[in-house]
Design an enzyme around this catalytic site. Structure first.
Site, PDB file in Angstrom:
ATOM      1  N   CYS A  79     -44.948 -78.991 -66.196  1.00 43.90           N
ATOM      2  CA  CYS A  79     -44.242 -77.943 -66.935  1.00 43.90           C
ATOM      3  C   CYS A  79     -44.802 -76.556 -66.580  1.00 43.90           C
ATOM      4  O   CYS A  79     -44.517 -76.050 -65.510  1.00 43.90           O
ATOM      5  CB  CYS A  79     -44.284 -78.239 -68.433  1.00 43.90           C
ATOM      6  SG  CYS A  79     -43.030 -77.339 -69.366  1.00 43.90           S
ATOM      7  N   HIS A 171     -43.262 -83.423 -69.139  1.00 43.93           N
ATOM      8  CA  HIS A 171     -44.582 -83.851 -69.617  1.00 43.93           C
ATOM      9  C   HIS A 171     -44.622 -85.376 -69.644  1.00 43.93           C
ATOM     10  O   HIS A 171     -44.000 -85.985 -70.503  1.00 43.93           O
ATOM     11  CB  HIS A 171     -44.827 -83.365 -71.052  1.00 43.93           C
ATOM     12  CG  HIS A 171     -44.918 -81.890 -71.197  1.00 43.93           C
ATOM     13  ND1 HIS A 171     -46.118 -81.232 -71.267  1.00 43.93           N
ATOM     14  CD2 HIS A 171     -43.957 -80.941 -71.321  1.00 43.93           C
ATOM     15  CE1 HIS A 171     -45.895 -79.943 -71.421  1.00 43.93           C
ATOM     16  NE2 HIS A 171     -44.598 -79.738 -71.457  1.00 43.93           N
ATOM     17  N   GLU A 173     -47.592 -86.936 -70.088  1.00 45.48           N
ATOM     18  CA  GLU A 173     -48.756 -87.228 -70.948  1.00 45.48           C
ATOM     19  C   GLU A 173     -48.388 -87.312 -72.420  1.00 45.48           C
ATOM     20  O   GLU A 173     -49.029 -88.044 -73.178  1.00 45.48           O
ATOM     21  CB  GLU A 173     -49.853 -86.176 -70.717  1.00 45.48           C
ATOM     22  CG  GLU A 173     -49.612 -84.802 -71.316  1.00 45.48           C
ATOM     23  CD  GLU A 173     -48.581 -83.949 -70.586  1.00 45.48           C
ATOM     24  OE1 GLU A 173     -48.267 -82.867 -71.118  1.00 45.48           O
ATOM     25  OE2 GLU A 173     -48.087 -84.349 -69.506  1.00 45.48           O
TER      26      GLU A 173
END
Length: 195
Positions: A79, A171, A173
């Site tokens: 990002c 993202h 994660e």
């Protein structure tokens, strides 16, 4: 155990550290050039790209990161990290590292309230698709000839690779997806840079 730096000036550092721990790597928070010198790869996390750009300059990290990356250090940008890696940034005051031969438009997927999760097929990772989050995500508007598109979403590139550098609009994660980080660790282990 690979020592992987996470730029820890602003953004979702803890989430990346958690994924690295789960994969058996040692996450190292990077705030200074000395901390950067001790890692085998670097993650540029999501967050506020203008703030991260200013903090990179203030910490004296912009040029050291650029030098290490050009010497072959693997870098993963997610990002805002994609924005920091990009050679060309529209829609905002961001001084990037100008490494990755792409152009990006900041916040092009919408504002915070328009964030969403989606399944993204990444050919090198095989099935199933990655479940990822798009949060005020940038759009890649141009891809240079040396850049490989690894995944698209709704016809636009969202994951690209140029040599040892990976960058994603999304993202992984936040959704506890580990396969992209595992792929990044394989690049870091294969590079031998900084070892």
């Amino acid at each position: 155990m690979a020592r992987i730096g996470i730029l820890a000036l602003q953004g979702d550092v803890a989430e990346h550290a958690e994924v690295l721990h789960a994969l058996g790597a040692e996450p190292v928070e990077v705030r200074t050039p000395a901390e950067l010198a001790g890692v085998e790869g670097l993650i540029l996390p999501g967050g506020e790209s203008p703030a991260q750009s200013r903090l990179l300059q203030r910490a004296g990290l912009l040029e050291p990161i650029r030098r290490r990356a050009l010497a072959g250090m693997p870098v993963l940008g997610t990002c805002a990290g994609l924005i920091l890696l990009a050679r060309e940034v529209t829609e905002g005051p961001v001084e990037s590292l100008e490494l990755l031969d792409v152009a990006v438009a900041r916040n092009a997927y919408g504002r915070q309230r328009e964030s969403f999760e989606a399944d993204v097929w990444v050919e090198p990772l095989g099935p199933p698709p990655l479940r990822v989050a798009f949060i005020r995500a940038p759009i890649i508007t141009r891809v240079g000839p040396g850049v490989e598109v690894l995944a698209t979403f709704e016809g636009l590139p969202v994951l690209v690779r140029q040599g040892p550098w990976l960058a994603a609009s999304f993202h992984p994660e936040i959704t506890q997806e580990v396969r992209l980080h595992r792929f990044f660790l394989s690049l870091a282990e294969a590079s031998g840079e900084g070892l």
